[in-house]
Design a protein around this motif. Structure first.
Motif, PDB file in Angstrom:
ATOM      1  N   SER A 120      35.473  38.631  35.385  1.00  0.00           N
ATOM      2  CA  SER A 120      34.167  38.370  35.324  1.00  0.00           C
ATOM      3  C   SER A 120      33.770  38.590  33.847  1.00  0.00           C
ATOM      4  CB  SER A 120      33.430  40.157  36.515  1.00  0.00           C
ATOM      5  OG  SER A 120      33.747  39.027  37.464  1.00  0.00           O
ATOM      6  N   THR A 128      34.368  38.134  40.828  1.00  0.00           N
ATOM      7  CA  THR A 128      33.899  38.828  42.070  1.00  0.00           C
ATOM      8  C   THR A 128      32.826  40.160  41.538  1.00  0.00           C
ATOM      9  OG1 THR A 128      35.834  39.812  41.586  1.00  0.00           O
ATOM     10  CG2 THR A 128      35.716  38.269  43.163  1.00  0.00           C
ATOM     11  N   TYR A 161      43.582  43.774  35.545  1.00  0.00           N
ATOM     12  CA  TYR A 161      44.505  41.948  35.669  1.00  0.00           C
ATOM     13  C   TYR A 161      45.907  42.493  35.320  1.00  0.00           C
ATOM     14  CZ  TYR A 161      39.594  41.148  34.844  1.00  0.00           C
ATOM     15  OH  TYR A 161      38.483  40.451  35.367  1.00  0.00           O
ATOM     16  N   ASP A 185      42.294  41.270  43.186  1.00  0.00           N
ATOM     17  CA  ASP A 185      43.056  39.501  43.227  1.00  0.00           C
ATOM     18  C   ASP A 185      43.553  39.756  40.910  1.00  0.00           C
ATOM     19  OD1 ASP A 185      40.487  40.210  41.630  1.00  0.00           O
ATOM     20  OD2 ASP A 185      39.176  38.189  42.761  1.00  0.00           O
TER      21      ASP A 185
HETATM   22  N1  PHE Z   1      37.783  38.223  40.388  1.00  0.00           N
HETATM   23  C1  PHE Z   1      38.356  38.752  39.119  1.00  0.00           C
HETATM   24  C2  PHE Z   1      36.992  38.601  38.371  1.00  0.00           C
HETATM   25  O1  PHE Z   1      36.194  38.616  38.546  1.00  0.00           O
HETATM   26  C3  PHE Z   1      39.042  37.042  38.408  1.00  0.00           C
HETATM   27  C4  PHE Z   1      39.644  36.673  39.436  1.00  0.00           C
HETATM   28  C5  PHE Z   1      40.134  36.501  40.676  1.00  0.00           C
HETATM   29  C6  PHE Z   1      41.541  37.137  38.833  1.00  0.00           C
HETATM   30  C7  PHE Z   1      40.608  35.557  41.401  1.00  0.00           C
HETATM   31  C8  PHE Z   1      42.657  36.534  40.029  1.00  0.00           C
HETATM   32  C9  PHE Z   1      42.940  35.821  40.876  1.00  0.00           C
HETATM   33  O2  PHE Z   1      37.340  39.661  37.823  1.00  0.00           O
END
Ligand code: PHE
Length: 377
Positions: free
Chosen positions: A105, A128, A228, A252
């Motif tokens: 993001s 997200t 992460y 995620d």
């Molecule tokens: N959703 C996380 C973000 O917005 C990124 C991500 C997406 C990581 C899908 C892993 C899998 O930063």
């Protein structure tokens, strides 16, 4: 007799091939910015492989509007500042008709104002954080957003893990982490759970002993870590070293083979939510998994790969429906995306240019990612 004719024949051939090439319409240029190297290289590489597979399939089927798609990919090295520069370059120099990016993001948030300023549609496959698409009406995404993901993990922690008191460890330099922590906390407390304490770190930190020692003293029964994979793996290791044998879980951002290769035994019994599982037996998923493995050296596609693929398919579909690559018309067509089948579910873009899709919860067991459950939006 043959001799003097041969060079002329060759010259004629050369002219013919130039004429034929000129007759082929120019490709439609699409820019992609991704973390192909650096701290979150796993994100960019996966996403890129999915996007490129989609582009190759689209081109093999004749392209769109009778033209091939040319994907121009730039590496931001997972570094702050690079994505904005790259977006400018892709738009001004390469004249791309749309941008695909980013996973993280914070990097989508960097490029989105540029896309908006130049009126070039940008599609994030997998960022997200809600703020990404709030930047403007040229910014889209094909994944769910964190108010939903936060609820998914809060309910999972309360109902499946039966946790009552948790600690939250947030990366303050990541918009994703800050947002997901907030949505998780809201729902977890609303459902009767308590946030015993909050600790913070910054992207790139390697030593979490101080935060984990404070968490240990707080006597919690779980740790939510919206971050992460690089930091998540280290946090799990250091937590186990301190004797913290409680569930750690995240979102995620945990998804990468490195979570297990770095985390080892320390990530056993951890959980995270994500967008898709390759274990899903639906034809859309199994077909994708098969084609992806064939294209990419038997690698099993993860959520970033699936969303990278879907992002390119959503774009191609919009170009087709727009009947042009004119940016205002393309933007409108994207905004009108409805029930487009994909690997991560059907994509319908709402008035905020977000998608609403199911989440899956994954557990790490025996050094592998195991699908646990699907949560409908
Ligand atoms: N959703 C996380 C973000 O917005 C990124 C991500 C997406 C990581 C899908 C892993 C899998 O930063």
């Amino acid at each position: 007799m043959l001799r003097p004719l041969f060079p002329r024949f060759l010259a004629a051939l050369a002219i013919l091939s130039t004429v034929l090439r000129a007759a082929e319409p120019p490709p439609i240029k699409v820019g992609e910015f991704a973390s192909l190297t650096g701290k979150e290289a796993a994100f960019g590489q996966s996403s890129h492989k999915g996007t490129l597979l989609a582009v190759e399939e689209i081109n093999a089927a004749g392209g769109v509007l009778g033209r091939k798609i040319q994907l121009i990919t730039e590496d931001n090295q997972s570094k702050a500042g690079e994505s904005a520069t790259i977006a400018k370059k892709l738009i001004s120099r390469d004249k791309v008709v749309a941008l695909i990016g980013e996973v993280a993001s914070m990097r989508s948030l960097e490029a989105a104002p540029i896309a908006q300023q130049f009126r070039i549609p940008m599609i994030s496959p997998s960022s997200t954080n809600p703020k990404v698409t709030e930047i403007g009406n040229y910014v889209f995404r094909v994944c769910f957003i964190d108010p939903f993901q936060g609820v998914v993990m809060a309910k999972f922690a309360r109902n499946s893990l039966k946790l009552k008191r948790v600690a939250v460890l947030t990366s303050v330099s990541s918009a994703y982490s800050v947002g997901l922590a907030k949505y998780f906390k809201e729902r977890f407390t609303q459902d009767g759970g308590a946030i015993a304490l909050e600790q913070r770190f910054t992207e790139g930190d390697k030593d979490f002993k101080a935060q984990l020692t404070a968490i240990k003293a707080a006597n919690v029964d779980g740790i939510f870590l919206p971050g992460y994979y690089t930091e998540a793996a280290l946090v799990c290791k250091q937590a186990r070293d301190l004797g913290l044998n409680l569930p750690l879980f995240g979102g995620d951002g945990w998804e990468a083979p490195q979570l297990i290769s770095i985390g080892g035994a320390a990530v056993e019994g951890t959980y995270y939510s994500t967008h898709y599982s390759p274990e899903n037996k639906s034809p859309a998923v199994s077909g994708f998994v098969e084609r992806f493995r064939k294209r990419w050296n038997n690698e099993v596609p993860d959520a970033m790969a699936a969303l990278g693929y879907d992002a390119a398919m959503v774009l191609a579909d919009a170009i087709k429906r727009a009947g042009t690559t004119d940016s205002a018309k393309l933007r409108e067509a994207l905004a009108a995306t409805k029930n487009l089948p994909g690997v991560t579910g059907d994509t319908t873009l709402d008035a905020q240019r977000n998608a609403s899709k199911a989440a899956v919860v994954i557990a790490v067991r025996d050094g592998k990612f195991k699908f646990l459950e699907t949560v409908a939006p």
